[in-house]
Design a protein around this motif. Structure first.
Motif, PDB file in Angstrom:
ATOM      1  N   GLN A 114      -0.959  20.833  59.059  1.00 13.06           N
ATOM      2  CA  GLN A 114       0.018  21.110  60.093  1.00 13.06           C
ATOM      3  C   GLN A 114       0.113  19.945  61.078  1.00 13.06           C
ATOM      4  O   GLN A 114       1.206  19.566  61.471  1.00 13.06           O
ATOM      5  CB  GLN A 114      -0.369  22.381  60.831  1.00 13.06           C
ATOM      6  CG  GLN A 114       0.655  22.818  61.843  1.00 13.06           C
ATOM      7  CD  GLN A 114       0.254  24.144  62.462  1.00 13.06           C
ATOM      8  OE1 GLN A 114      -0.818  24.653  62.219  1.00 13.06           O
ATOM      9  NE2 GLN A 114       1.130  24.678  63.250  1.00 13.06           N
ATOM     10  N   VAL A 115      -1.022  19.388  61.479  1.00 14.21           N
ATOM     11  CA  VAL A 115      -0.997  18.298  62.433  1.00 14.21           C
ATOM     12  C   VAL A 115      -0.338  17.076  61.814  1.00 14.21           C
ATOM     13  O   VAL A 115       0.453  16.396  62.449  1.00 14.21           O
ATOM     14  CB  VAL A 115      -2.428  17.961  62.918  1.00 14.21           C
ATOM     15  CG1 VAL A 115      -2.412  16.763  63.820  1.00 14.21           C
ATOM     16  CG2 VAL A 115      -3.017  19.160  63.638  1.00 14.21           C
ATOM     17  N   ALA A 116      -0.618  16.811  60.561  1.00 12.16           N
ATOM     18  CA  ALA A 116      -0.015  15.666  59.901  1.00 12.16           C
ATOM     19  C   ALA A 116       1.499  15.831  59.799  1.00 12.16           C
ATOM     20  O   ALA A 116       2.246  14.868  59.900  1.00 12.16           O
ATOM     21  CB  ALA A 116      -0.616  15.478  58.514  1.00 12.16           C
ATOM     22  N   ALA A 117       1.949  17.072  59.616  1.00 13.52           N
ATOM     23  CA  ALA A 117       3.387  17.311  59.508  1.00 13.52           C
ATOM     24  C   ALA A 117       4.078  17.119  60.841  1.00 13.52           C
ATOM     25  O   ALA A 117       5.252  16.773  60.888  1.00 13.52           O
ATOM     26  CB  ALA A 117       3.637  18.724  58.988  1.00 13.52           C
ATOM     27  N   MET A 118       3.358  17.340  61.935  1.00 12.29           N
ATOM     28  CA  MET A 118       3.941  17.176  63.257  1.00 12.29           C
ATOM     29  C   MET A 118       3.630  15.774  63.746  1.00 12.29           C
ATOM     30  O   MET A 118       2.703  15.560  64.512  1.00 12.29           O
ATOM     31  CB  MET A 118       3.377  18.209  64.219  1.00 12.29           C
ATOM     32  CG  MET A 118       3.770  19.616  63.895  1.00 12.29           C
ATOM     33  SD  MET A 118       3.264  20.741  65.194  1.00 12.29           S
ATOM     34  CE  MET A 118       4.299  20.204  66.527  1.00 12.29           C
ATOM     35  N   ASP A 119       4.372  14.811  63.305  1.00  9.00           N
ATOM     36  CA  ASP A 119       4.143  13.427  63.666  1.00  9.00           C
ATOM     37  C   ASP A 119       4.754  13.173  65.043  1.00  9.00           C
ATOM     38  O   ASP A 119       5.961  12.997  65.168  1.00  9.00           O
ATOM     39  CB  ASP A 119       4.750  12.506  62.609  1.00  9.00           C
ATOM     40  CG  ASP A 119       4.370  11.065  62.837  1.00  9.00           C
ATOM     41  OD1 ASP A 119       3.350  10.838  63.505  1.00  9.00           O
ATOM     42  OD2 ASP A 119       5.099  10.181  62.363  1.00  9.00           O
ATOM     43  N   VAL A 120       3.908  13.199  66.057  1.00  5.33           N
ATOM     44  CA  VAL A 120       4.367  12.996  67.428  1.00  5.33           C
ATOM     45  C   VAL A 120       4.345  11.503  67.706  1.00  5.33           C
ATOM     46  O   VAL A 120       3.337  10.836  67.477  1.00  5.33           O
ATOM     47  CB  VAL A 120       3.433  13.744  68.410  1.00  5.33           C
ATOM     48  CG1 VAL A 120       3.889  13.543  69.830  1.00  5.33           C
ATOM     49  CG2 VAL A 120       3.376  15.203  68.056  1.00  5.33           C
ATOM     50  N   ASP A 121       5.455  10.980  68.216  1.00  4.08           N
ATOM     51  CA  ASP A 121       5.497   9.545  68.480  1.00  4.08           C
ATOM     52  C   ASP A 121       4.582   9.207  69.662  1.00  4.08           C
ATOM     53  O   ASP A 121       4.222  10.050  70.474  1.00  4.08           O
ATOM     54  CB  ASP A 121       6.922   9.064  68.699  1.00  4.08           C
ATOM     55  CG  ASP A 121       7.587   9.661  69.935  1.00  4.08           C
ATOM     56  OD1 ASP A 121       6.934  10.440  70.635  1.00  4.08           O
ATOM     57  OD2 ASP A 121       8.754   9.337  70.183  1.00  4.08           O
ATOM     58  N   ALA A 122       4.202   7.953  69.732  1.00  3.75           N
ATOM     59  CA  ALA A 122       3.221   7.500  70.719  1.00  3.75           C
ATOM     60  C   ALA A 122       3.732   7.678  72.141  1.00  3.75           C
ATOM     61  O   ALA A 122       2.956   8.013  73.047  1.00  3.75           O
ATOM     62  CB  ALA A 122       2.868   6.044  70.458  1.00  3.75           C
ATOM     63  N   GLU A 123       5.016   7.480  72.366  1.00  4.52           N
ATOM     64  CA  GLU A 123       5.569   7.606  73.713  1.00  4.52           C
ATOM     65  C   GLU A 123       5.486   9.051  74.218  1.00  4.52           C
ATOM     66  O   GLU A 123       5.122   9.298  75.363  1.00  4.52           O
ATOM     67  CB  GLU A 123       7.018   7.114  73.749  1.00  4.52           C
ATOM     68  CG  GLU A 123       7.628   7.121  75.128  1.00  4.52           C
ATOM     69  CD  GLU A 123       6.883   6.245  76.128  1.00  4.52           C
ATOM     70  OE1 GLU A 123       6.805   6.648  77.302  1.00  4.52           O
ATOM     71  OE2 GLU A 123       6.368   5.182  75.740  1.00  4.52           O
ATOM     72  N   THR A 124       5.792  10.004  73.349  1.00  6.64           N
ATOM     73  CA  THR A 124       5.705  11.419  73.732  1.00  6.64           C
ATOM     74  C   THR A 124       4.263  11.795  74.022  1.00  6.64           C
ATOM     75  O   THR A 124       3.978  12.473  75.015  1.00  6.64           O
ATOM     76  CB  THR A 124       6.266  12.313  72.614  1.00  6.64           C
ATOM     77  OG1 THR A 124       7.602  11.927  72.339  1.00  6.64           O
ATOM     78  CG2 THR A 124       6.225  13.770  72.991  1.00  6.64           C
ATOM     79  N   ARG A 125       3.355  11.348  73.180  1.00  7.61           N
ATOM     80  CA  ARG A 125       1.935  11.641  73.375  1.00  7.61           C
ATOM     81  C   ARG A 125       1.437  11.048  74.691  1.00  7.61           C
ATOM     82  O   ARG A 125       0.715  11.691  75.443  1.00  7.61           O
ATOM     83  CB  ARG A 125       1.141  11.089  72.190  1.00  7.61           C
ATOM     84  CG  ARG A 125      -0.304  11.466  72.193  1.00  7.61           C
ATOM     85  CD  ARG A 125      -0.979  10.922  70.934  1.00  7.61           C
ATOM     86  NE  ARG A 125      -2.379  11.169  70.942  1.00  7.61           N
ATOM     87  CZ  ARG A 125      -2.969  12.104  70.219  1.00  7.61           C
ATOM     88  NH1 ARG A 125      -2.268  12.851  69.412  1.00  7.61           N
ATOM     89  NH2 ARG A 125      -4.268  12.274  70.289  1.00  7.61           N
ATOM     90  N   LEU A 126       1.862   9.816  74.996  1.00  7.50           N
ATOM     91  CA  LEU A 126       1.464   9.158  76.237  1.00  7.50           C
ATOM     92  C   LEU A 126       2.038   9.891  77.450  1.00  7.50           C
ATOM     93  O   LEU A 126       1.361  10.048  78.467  1.00  7.50           O
ATOM     94  CB  LEU A 126       1.919   7.698  76.225  1.00  7.50           C
ATOM     95  CG  LEU A 126       1.453   6.836  77.382  1.00  7.50           C
ATOM     96  CD1 LEU A 126      -0.063   6.781  77.430  1.00  7.50           C
ATOM     97  CD2 LEU A 126       2.028   5.438  77.246  1.00  7.50           C
ATOM     98  N   GLN A 127       3.279  10.378  77.340  1.00  4.16           N
ATOM     99  CA  GLN A 127       3.895  11.125  78.434  1.00  4.16           C
ATOM    100  C   GLN A 127       3.133  12.433  78.688  1.00  4.16           C
ATOM    101  O   GLN A 127       2.877  12.803  79.833  1.00  4.16           O
ATOM    102  CB  GLN A 127       5.366  11.421  78.134  1.00  4.16           C
ATOM    103  CG  GLN A 127       6.085  12.119  79.265  1.00  4.16           C
ATOM    104  CD  GLN A 127       6.085  11.299  80.547  1.00  4.16           C
ATOM    105  OE1 GLN A 127       6.247  10.096  80.531  1.00  4.16           O
ATOM    106  NE2 GLN A 127       5.870  11.971  81.663  1.00  4.16           N
ATOM    107  N   HIS A 128       2.768  13.135  77.614  1.00  3.42           N
ATOM    108  CA  HIS A 128       1.974  14.359  77.769  1.00  3.42           C
ATOM    109  C   HIS A 128       0.643  14.042  78.444  1.00  3.42           C
ATOM    110  O   HIS A 128       0.210  14.766  79.350  1.00  3.42           O
ATOM    111  CB  HIS A 128       1.697  15.016  76.416  1.00  3.42           C
ATOM    112  CG  HIS A 128       2.876  15.661  75.777  1.00  3.42           C
ATOM    113  ND1 HIS A 128       3.815  16.382  76.464  1.00  3.42           N
ATOM    114  CD2 HIS A 128       3.273  15.703  74.482  1.00  3.42           C
ATOM    115  CE1 HIS A 128       4.731  16.836  75.643  1.00  3.42           C
ATOM    116  NE2 HIS A 128       4.422  16.430  74.423  1.00  3.42           N
ATOM    117  N   LYS A 129       0.007  12.964  78.021  1.00  5.56           N
ATOM    118  CA  LYS A 129      -1.281  12.585  78.598  1.00  5.56           C
ATOM    119  C   LYS A 129      -1.140  12.296  80.086  1.00  5.56           C
ATOM    120  O   LYS A 129      -1.957  12.742  80.895  1.00  5.56           O
ATOM    121  CB  LYS A 129      -1.845  11.368  77.856  1.00  5.56           C
ATOM    122  CG  LYS A 129      -3.215  10.955  78.334  1.00  5.56           C
ATOM    123  CD  LYS A 129      -3.742   9.799  77.525  1.00  5.56           C
ATOM    124  CE  LYS A 129      -5.043   9.275  78.082  1.00  5.56           C
ATOM    125  NZ  LYS A 129      -5.556   8.143  77.318  1.00  5.56           N
TER     126      LYS A 129
END
Length: 172
Positions: free
Chosen positions: A17-32
């Motif tokens: 499931q995690v592999a299927a949800m490929d979150v781009d780096a910018e979105t991940r950085l914004q969440h962080k």
């Protein structure tokens, strides 16, 4: 013997499931960034992080319990995203917690030590019973409440698997 077990967190996770949800780096950085801001601006969590650091020096596990109501009042969009897409939000949340702990207590997180996030609070419609745990809950953060009537130890039936490749003659 029946025991009432109410666990505040259950994340339905299926392999791949995690592999299927490929979150781009910018979105991940914004969440962080959002979660770092949340942890730094809430005085109650600053005190909890200090208590975690003190406990970590004594060898205790490090888990910060975050109340959904606090997240809702601070950042409603992050609250909604956490409930709807936890596999996208929990890893950046944990990274944010690690960053805050490293900034305030640099000697606490040594090699092999980790900090974890626990979610508590009002789940609203995401609070379900075991019978309500259906496919629409997959990939969402839910709280399951029920009574455990029977529990047993899970014993693995398959201990080791050896595969033979006829082309190379090797065993794996």
């Amino acid at each position: 013997e029946e025991r009432d077990i109410s666990h505040p967190l259950l994340l339905l996770h299926f392999p791949g499931q995690v592999a299927a949800m490929d979150v781009d780096a910018e979105t991940r950085l914004q969440h962080k960034r959002n979660f770092v801001t949340f942890l730094e601006n809430e005085p109650a969590y600053k005190a909890q992080i200090d208590a975690l650091a003190d406990g970590a020096e004594e060898g205790k596990a490090m888990r910060l319990l975050v109340d959904l109501d606090d997240l809702l009042s601070s950042n409603p969009e992050a609250h909604r995203r956490l409930l709807d897409a936890p596999t996208e939000c929990l890893p950046p949340f944990q990274e944010a917690l690690e960053e805050v702990v490293r900034a305030n207590h640099p000697k606490v997180l040594t090699a092999g030590k980790e900090v974890h996030i626990g979610i508590v609070g009002e789940f609203g419609a995401a609070r379900v019973s075991p019978r309500q745990l259906l496919a629409n809950c997959q990939g969402r953060l839910v709280s399951v409440e029920g009574i455990v009537t029977k529990a047993s130890v899970v014993r693995p039936k398959w201990v080791r698997s050896v595969h033979y490749c006829p082309a190379t003659g090797a065993e794996h």
